[in-house]
Motif scaffolding. Sequence first.
Motif, PDB file in Angstrom:
ATOM      1  N   THR A  10       0.848  -1.187   0.000  1.00  0.00           N
ATOM      2  CA  THR A  10       0.000   0.000   0.000  1.00  0.00           C
ATOM      3  C   THR A  10       0.886   1.241   0.000  1.00  0.00           C
ATOM      4  O   THR A  10       1.801   1.353   0.820  1.00  0.00           O
ATOM      5  N   ILE A  12       1.717   4.756   1.063  1.00  0.00           N
ATOM      6  CA  ILE A  12       1.272   5.575   2.195  1.00  0.00           C
ATOM      7  C   ILE A  12       1.816   6.994   2.145  1.00  0.00           C
ATOM      8  O   ILE A  12       1.363   7.846   2.901  1.00  0.00           O
ATOM      9  N   SER A  37      -3.560   0.045  -3.281  1.00  0.00           N
ATOM     10  CA  SER A  37      -2.964  -1.212  -2.829  1.00  0.00           C
ATOM     11  C   SER A  37      -2.943  -2.227  -3.961  1.00  0.00           C
ATOM     12  O   SER A  37      -3.812  -2.208  -4.840  1.00  0.00           O
ATOM     13  N   HIS A  55      10.305   3.210   2.474  1.00  0.00           N
ATOM     14  CA  HIS A  55       9.884   4.380   3.245  1.00  0.00           C
ATOM     15  C   HIS A  55       8.595   5.000   2.710  1.00  0.00           C
ATOM     16  O   HIS A  55       8.015   5.875   3.337  1.00  0.00           O
ATOM     17  N   LYS A  58       3.585   0.499   2.784  1.00  0.00           N
ATOM     18  CA  LYS A  58       3.329  -0.401   3.913  1.00  0.00           C
ATOM     19  C   LYS A  58       3.144  -1.784   3.308  1.00  0.00           C
ATOM     20  O   LYS A  58       2.440  -1.944   2.304  1.00  0.00           O
ATOM     21  N   GLU A  60       2.047  -5.853   3.990  1.00  0.00           N
ATOM     22  CA  GLU A  60       1.383  -6.812   4.858  1.00  0.00           C
ATOM     23  C   GLU A  60       1.460  -8.193   4.224  1.00  0.00           C
ATOM     24  O   GLU A  60       1.265  -8.325   3.022  1.00  0.00           O
TER      25      GLU A  60
END
Length: 62
Positions: A10, A12, A37, A55, A58, A60
């Motif tokens: 995702t 961010i 995403s 950086h 994200k 998961e």
Amino acid sequence: MADAKKIKVTLIKGLANTMPVQRRTVKALGLGKISSSVVHDATPATLGMVRVVAHLVKVEEM
């Protein structure tokens, strides 16, 4: 491969003031706008791309 691991990536943070290689990597991952995403197989190539822009994204496990 019986059951390949998947990761959800995702975006961010925005791409302003980032290096061109990072912008191209985010686009290659299939991300466009903030909060977009995508789901990818956790291959060494994909994980290397994620590491370049860690950086900004994200990650998961799925």
